[in-house]
Write an enzyme that holds these catalytic residues in place. Structure first.
Site, PDB file in Angstrom:
ATOM      1  N   ASP A  14       0.851  -1.201   0.000  1.00  0.00           N
ATOM      2  CA  ASP A  14       0.000   0.000   0.000  1.00  0.00           C
ATOM      3  C   ASP A  14       0.883   1.247   0.000  1.00  0.00           C
ATOM      4  O   ASP A  14       0.634   2.218  -0.729  1.00  0.00           O
ATOM      5  CB  ASP A  14      -0.891  -0.023   1.252  1.00  0.00           C
ATOM      6  CG  ASP A  14      -2.242   0.632   1.035  1.00  0.00           C
ATOM      7  OD1 ASP A  14      -2.313   1.570   0.242  1.00  0.00           O
ATOM      8  OD2 ASP A  14      -3.221   0.218   1.675  1.00  0.00           O
ATOM      9  N   CYS A 242      -4.660   4.065  -2.490  1.00  0.00           N
ATOM     10  CA  CYS A 242      -4.990   3.323  -3.711  1.00  0.00           C
ATOM     11  C   CYS A 242      -5.038   4.277  -4.896  1.00  0.00           C
ATOM     12  O   CYS A 242      -5.785   5.263  -4.879  1.00  0.00           O
ATOM     13  CB  CYS A 242      -6.349   2.640  -3.550  1.00  0.00           C
ATOM     14  SG  CYS A 242      -6.909   1.862  -5.077  1.00  0.00           S
TER      15      CYS A 242
HETATM   16  N1  COA Z   1       0.300  -9.865 -13.518  1.00  0.00           N
HETATM   17  C1  COA Z   1       0.921  -9.652 -14.700  1.00  0.00           C
HETATM   18  N2  COA Z   1       0.266  -9.458 -15.850  1.00  0.00           N
HETATM   19  C2  COA Z   1      -1.069  -9.505 -15.815  1.00  0.00           C
HETATM   20  C3  COA Z   1      -1.780  -9.731 -14.625  1.00  0.00           C
HETATM   21  C4  COA Z   1      -1.042  -9.911 -13.431  1.00  0.00           C
HETATM   22  N3  COA Z   1      -1.647 -10.095 -12.251  1.00  0.00           N
HETATM   23  N4  COA Z   1      -3.097  -9.692 -14.883  1.00  0.00           N
HETATM   24  C5  COA Z   1      -3.217  -9.462 -16.194  1.00  0.00           C
HETATM   25  N5  COA Z   1      -2.009  -9.331 -16.761  1.00  0.00           N
HETATM   26  C6  COA Z   1      -1.702  -9.035 -18.160  1.00  0.00           C
HETATM   27  C7  COA Z   1      -2.429  -9.944 -19.099  1.00  0.00           C
HETATM   28  O1  COA Z   1      -1.684 -11.095 -19.348  1.00  0.00           O
HETATM   29  C8  COA Z   1      -2.591  -9.073 -20.318  1.00  0.00           C
HETATM   30  O2  COA Z   1      -1.350  -9.011 -20.992  1.00  0.00           O
HETATM   31  P1  COA Z   1      -1.272  -8.964 -22.600  1.00  0.00           P
HETATM   32  O3  COA Z   1      -1.942  -7.667 -22.979  1.00  0.00           O
HETATM   33  O4  COA Z   1       0.198  -8.979 -22.840  1.00  0.00           O
HETATM   34  O5  COA Z   1      -2.015 -10.162 -23.063  1.00  0.00           O
HETATM   35  C9  COA Z   1      -2.840  -7.694 -19.734  1.00  0.00           C
HETATM   36  O6  COA Z   1      -2.222  -7.729 -18.435  1.00  0.00           O
HETATM   37  C10 COA Z   1      -4.315  -7.365 -19.589  1.00  0.00           C
HETATM   38  O7  COA Z   1      -4.965  -8.447 -18.936  1.00  0.00           O
HETATM   39  P2  COA Z   1      -6.512  -8.441 -18.540  1.00  0.00           P
HETATM   40  O8  COA Z   1      -6.841  -9.717 -17.877  1.00  0.00           O
HETATM   41  O9  COA Z   1      -7.326  -8.057 -19.760  1.00  0.00           O
HETATM   42  O10 COA Z   1      -6.547  -7.305 -17.447  1.00  0.00           O
HETATM   43  P3  COA Z   1      -7.448  -6.016 -17.386  1.00  0.00           P
HETATM   44  O11 COA Z   1      -6.941  -5.021 -18.337  1.00  0.00           O
HETATM   45  O12 COA Z   1      -8.882  -6.403 -17.406  1.00  0.00           O
HETATM   46  O13 COA Z   1      -7.085  -5.480 -15.912  1.00  0.00           O
HETATM   47  C11 COA Z   1      -6.374  -6.126 -13.695  1.00  0.00           C
HETATM   48  C12 COA Z   1      -7.431  -6.245 -14.764  1.00  0.00           C
HETATM   49  C13 COA Z   1      -6.919  -6.790 -12.460  1.00  0.00           C
HETATM   50  C14 COA Z   1      -5.129  -6.822 -14.179  1.00  0.00           C
HETATM   51  C15 COA Z   1      -6.061  -4.623 -13.447  1.00  0.00           C
HETATM   52  O14 COA Z   1      -7.256  -3.921 -13.279  1.00  0.00           O
HETATM   53  C16 COA Z   1      -5.175  -4.420 -12.233  1.00  0.00           C
HETATM   54  O15 COA Z   1      -4.029  -4.824 -12.193  1.00  0.00           O
HETATM   55  N6  COA Z   1      -5.658  -3.817 -11.163  1.00  0.00           N
HETATM   56  C17 COA Z   1      -4.860  -3.677  -9.968  1.00  0.00           C
HETATM   57  C18 COA Z   1      -5.066  -2.377  -9.349  1.00  0.00           C
HETATM   58  C19 COA Z   1      -4.287  -2.262  -8.073  1.00  0.00           C
HETATM   59  O16 COA Z   1      -3.177  -2.704  -7.918  1.00  0.00           O
HETATM   60  N7  COA Z   1      -4.921  -1.554  -7.115  1.00  0.00           N
HETATM   61  C20 COA Z   1      -4.332  -1.261  -5.851  1.00  0.00           C
HETATM   62  C21 COA Z   1      -4.442  -2.333  -4.824  1.00  0.00           C
HETATM   63  S1  COA Z   1      -6.096  -2.815  -4.425  1.00  0.00           S
HETATM   64 ZN    ZN Z   2      -5.146   0.547   1.708  1.00  0.00          ZN
END
Ligand code: COA
Ligand code: ZN
Length: 312
Positions: A14, A242
């Site tokens: 965080d 966040c």
């Molecule tokens: N680690 C590494 N790569 C990842 C991954 C992970 N956990 N999750 C997805 N990817 C990659 C996929 O392989 C894909 O790669 P490509 O374009 O080369 O094929 C790309 O990222 C998009 O994947 P997708 O499943 O379509 O993800 P998305 O665009 O729908 O996003 C999350 C979903 C969950 C990955 C994204 O919203 C996220 O990371 N959120 C985290 C936010 C965060 O950290 N918040 C603070 C803490 S709560």
């Molecule tokens: Zn927090």
């Protein structure tokens, strides 16, 4: 014997997800090892999210690998989807913390899926743990973000938070954490929420994650203690927030939280003086960031005694 309270240090997760500076892997390992040596029982050391979303965590696998040697401290990581959980399992971690947002608006902004879709994703993670033969070996903690309200959506109903907790518990969560991601919670609300969660979940361990955005962080800790909660997240120097929750600011500060818990007679196991020294180093790594807290500025009172010494 003083009753133990488990503090989880989240400064490396965080705390680092919104800072401007990319901290080196070596410095992150130094932080985690020093925090472990200072007695913190759990450290959330990184986040397995895509590097293009949060570049700070591009080294998540290296950080986890550097902390596999047993230190008497649980090393965990945050994940937001199955791919992240799979990476954390591959890295050999024994605890993985999954996050679901109770607010639909925050869920869409943070994880690009609805809350119900995020609950379905958790079932895939539990199935993956089983398929790898890791049941009983890897603990799955589940955090419910924006459980006390959301800067995007406003109100989040307590009933919805309890439904989400019940779903996660039914599906295999080993711990449920209610998180005040944006610092909207207040003590009476916190007490009611944890009483409700305890009634719904029975003996499943409950944890609390507070941000001090509006100055009520430690008051909320005491309210959660009154409801029986004995696990708290906190961040060294109060860094945190966040990036997908507008207006989010720092977590409750680990040094001050440990001080208050000890003063209340709870045994945190933490050497506060060692934490203050570590905080000084971390401040040097992160120029321009806002650190908070009273104890590092004013020092421990001359009258301070740790809980384990108070009874003596
Ligand atoms: N680690 C590494 N790569 C990842 C991954 C992970 N956990 N999750 C997805 N990817 C990659 C996929 O392989 C894909 O790669 P490509 O374009 O080369 O094929 C790309 O990222 C998009 O994947 P997708 O499943 O379509 O993800 P998305 O665009 O729908 O996003 C999350 C979903 C969950 C990955 C994204 O919203 C996220 O990371 N959120 C985290 C936010 C965060 O950290 N918040 C603070 C803490 S709560
Ligand atoms: Zn927090």
């Amino acid at each position: 014997m003083a009753e133990p309270v488990i503090l989880r240090e989240v400064g490396l997760r965080d705390g680092l997800q919104m800072v401007k500076t990319i901290v080196s892997t070596q410095d992150k390992l130094d932080f985690a090892r020093t925090a472990a040596a200072a007695g913190l029982p759990e450290i959330e050391a990184t986040s397995f999210v895509p590097p293009h979303i949060i570049p700070q965590f591009a080294d998540a696998a290296e950080v986890a690998a550097g902390l596999l040697k047993p230190m008497g401290t649980t090393i965990s990581a945050l994940v937001v989807n199955l791919k992240g959980a799979a990476r954390a399992f591959d890295a050999g971690l024994r605890k993985v913390n999954y996050v679901v947002s109770a607010s639909e608006a925050h869920s869409l902004a943070n994880a690009r899926r609805s809350t119900d879709a995020a609950l379905a994703e958790f079932r895939l993670i539990v199935a993956d743990r089983k398929a790898r033969g890791l049941d009983g070996q890897v603990v799955l903690g589940c955090g419910i973000a924006t459980a006390f309200g959301c800067t995007l959506q406003g109100e989040v109903s307590e009933q919805r938070v309890i439904e989400i907790a019940e779903s996660l518990a039914r599906d295999g969560a080993d711990e449920i954490m209610a998180a005040d991601t944006v610092g909207y919670g207040s003590p009476r609300q916190v007490r009611r929420m944890f009483d409700g969660l305890a009634a719904a979940l029975g003996t499943l361990p409950l944890a609390a994650h507070f941000h001090d955005t509006r100055g009520l962080g430690l008051a909320n800790v005491t309210a959660a203690l009154d409801a029986g909660v004995r696990r708290f997240d906190a961040s060294l120097g109060g860094l945190g927030g966040c990036p997908f929750a507008p207006g989010a600011t720092g977590n409750i500060n680990t040094e001050d939280t440990a001080f208050m818990l000890e003063a209340l007679g709870f045994d945190t196991g933490v050497d506060i003086t060692a934490l203050i020294a570590l905080r000084g180093r971390v401040e040097g790594w992160l120029p321009g960031e806002r650190f908070s807290g009273g104890i590092s500025r004013a020092g421990l009172p001359k009258t301070f005694r740790r809980a384990m010494d108070q009874a003596a």
